[in-house]
Design an enzyme around this catalytic site. Sequence first.
Site, PDB file in Angstrom:
ATOM      1  N   ASP A  55      -3.914  63.586 -82.679  1.00 43.55           N
ATOM      2  CA  ASP A  55      -4.133  65.004 -82.947  1.00 43.55           C
ATOM      3  C   ASP A  55      -4.740  65.711 -81.748  1.00 43.55           C
ATOM      4  O   ASP A  55      -4.433  66.876 -81.495  1.00 43.55           O
ATOM      5  CB  ASP A  55      -5.041  65.163 -84.169  1.00 43.55           C
ATOM      6  CG  ASP A  55      -4.276  65.053 -85.470  1.00 43.55           C
ATOM      7  OD1 ASP A  55      -3.220  64.388 -85.467  1.00 43.55           O
ATOM      8  OD2 ASP A  55      -4.721  65.614 -86.476  1.00 43.55           O
ATOM      9  N   CYS A 104     -12.461  60.314 -82.505  1.00 40.96           N
ATOM     10  CA  CYS A 104     -13.359  61.382 -82.054  1.00 40.96           C
ATOM     11  C   CYS A 104     -14.763  61.214 -82.629  1.00 40.96           C
ATOM     12  O   CYS A 104     -14.946  60.881 -83.802  1.00 40.96           O
ATOM     13  CB  CYS A 104     -12.792  62.734 -82.431  1.00 40.96           C
ATOM     14  SG  CYS A 104     -11.258  63.136 -81.560  1.00 40.96           S
ATOM     15  N   CYS A 117      -6.846  57.166 -86.152  1.00 44.89           N
ATOM     16  CA  CYS A 117      -6.699  58.607 -85.930  1.00 44.89           C
ATOM     17  C   CYS A 117      -6.446  59.350 -87.246  1.00 44.89           C
ATOM     18  O   CYS A 117      -6.115  58.754 -88.273  1.00 44.89           O
ATOM     19  CB  CYS A 117      -5.597  58.882 -84.915  1.00 44.89           C
ATOM     20  SG  CYS A 117      -5.740  60.511 -84.117  1.00 44.89           S
ATOM     21  N   ASP A 118      -6.566  60.652 -87.194  1.00 42.03           N
ATOM     22  CA  ASP A 118      -6.743  61.506 -88.374  1.00 42.03           C
ATOM     23  C   ASP A 118      -5.813  61.232 -89.550  1.00 42.03           C
ATOM     24  O   ASP A 118      -6.251  61.187 -90.696  1.00 42.03           O
ATOM     25  CB  ASP A 118      -6.572  62.974 -87.971  1.00 42.03           C
ATOM     26  CG  ASP A 118      -7.646  63.456 -87.022  1.00 42.03           C
ATOM     27  OD1 ASP A 118      -8.340  62.600 -86.419  1.00 42.03           O
ATOM     28  OD2 ASP A 118      -7.795  64.670 -86.854  1.00 42.03           O
ATOM     29  N   SER A 127      -8.842  71.616 -87.088  1.00 44.56           N
ATOM     30  CA  SER A 127      -9.378  70.312 -86.753  1.00 44.56           C
ATOM     31  C   SER A 127     -10.738  70.158 -87.419  1.00 44.56           C
ATOM     32  O   SER A 127     -11.443  71.136 -87.682  1.00 44.56           O
ATOM     33  CB  SER A 127      -9.545  70.204 -85.231  1.00 44.56           C
ATOM     34  OG  SER A 127     -10.396  69.137 -84.885  1.00 44.56           O
TER      35      SER A 127
END
Length: 566
Positions: free
Chosen positions: A90, A203, A131-132, A481
């Site tokens: 992302d 993240c 990841c997301d 986000s």
Amino acid sequence: MSQQERLKQDRQWPSAKTVEGPERAPHRSMYRAMGFSDQDFHKPFVAVANAAAEVTPCNLHLDLVTAQVKAGIEHGGGKPIEFRTITVSDGIAMGHEGMKGSLISREVIADSIELVCFAEQFDALVAVGACDKNIPGMLMAAARLNIPTVVVYGGTIMPGQYRGKSVGVGDVFEAVGAYSSGRMSLDELDGLERAACPGAGACAGLFTANTMATMIEVLGFGLIGGSAIPAVDGRRGQSAHRAGEVVLDALMQGIRPLDILTKRAFENAITVAAALGGSTNSVLHLMAIAREAGVDLSLDDFSRITDKTPHIGNLKPGGEYFMADLDQVGGVPLILRELLNGGYLDGSAITVTGRTLAQEVEDAYIPDVAQRVVFPVTAPLHKNGALTILRGSLAPEGAVIKVTSPTGTVQITGPARVFDGEEAAFAEIQKGSIHSGDVVVIRYEGPRGGPGMREMLAVTAAIVGQGHMDDVAMVTDGRFSGATKGPMVGHVSPEAQVGGPLALIQDGDMITIDTVKGTIDVDCSAAELAERRLKWAPPEPRYRHGVLAKYGRLFQSASEGAITSR
């Protein structure tokens, strides 16, 4: 009798259809080509869905995590069988056309895991992602398959260090806006860029990946205490090994995803997301997972729970700390203990271990240290949860905003600055032509209109980076986000592409956002909107073939999780 002996004795798993009897000699022959022994055919076949990839630091290390999972499965008496699924970064897809593929990747992940496990008739599943869109896609697949499942998170990246401060990639997105407005030099931007992401892991803040990682624990699909462990920490491998053992325990106990994915489990998940100030994407993903599990969950449930849940998570982007800091003070169990003790969670919800959520939290190690990462429910940051559902003339089916401002409320009225798509809005923001009091409207970015419901961190971070932390709002049928902060309203439904009110807004229309009342309205009469509708026609689809065209036709409303499987 050991578990391994019991597993061999009871060979009535689904995979028996692929390897039992003389007629399955061809199938066994193919397995032997992959190194299977005679003993392996007497073990449960455990699928290991691995989202490792070199397209993002989030998933860069997942082969190492997966190796530990497989070792745990072997130790528990099963036969691990690994296959790959995709991921999309992302962060790297952000701010350009590529972000249209992000939400679609959630569907592809779910579809691919479901298809492989169904076709191969696997007995259980361990899914490894970071990841997301990995975690929601994997949980959606688990609900569809309903075979014993454990989900393993790859872990958070460590924060970087720049000029004596801990930093993450969200700071770099905001720095782009600061540079464009002259508030940061090019050398400073370059230095921050080089420091923000020091290695593997998702993240660093409580963005979408780490928010959904907490959901693994709250929903009961992962080991308590595992989600906050950094990617580079040795405990990550230990947790992954244990997950491989636990999935065999679940198989023996007959614990399946639909036993875990109950209404009370989802209510617990909403409570934690609201209490932490998690990503607005959690609303979309929890709705989608619930749809797959056949659980009746609506945006009204989010409103009801948020209104009575205190905001206690002091985590970025709205707070001060990173996921690695949460790990140091007790991880997700610290949050769960605080909410359980306050009576905000249903501790009787079952987990993949066969024990209740309350039992798992009671046994979790939580260090007794002074900390400001998680506030007590008796003295919260705000009295209400951070995720708020809005409804009104601009969003009859609902919209979502995350509120982490000092006041815990957003009450804004301002003139609309209307843009058909993200690129036009970003260009105008970079020119410095968005002013205090404006309400930026970005439309035709919904599930069908985008298609793909882009996240718009590049836009929101540019606004905040230019100094408009609380005095410029944004309204869109797209997404944000988890790193987004400020008065940003997303998931506006119905979306503009299907004729939602957002399609009828004009420059200068006064828009009011009020999180106290839970409303979002445009100061325009029904008669005026009806007259504008007569002149409106939906834009032509932007893509006429390929994956974007296909999913553009399949996506449902964001108010139902933007699912495609109905």
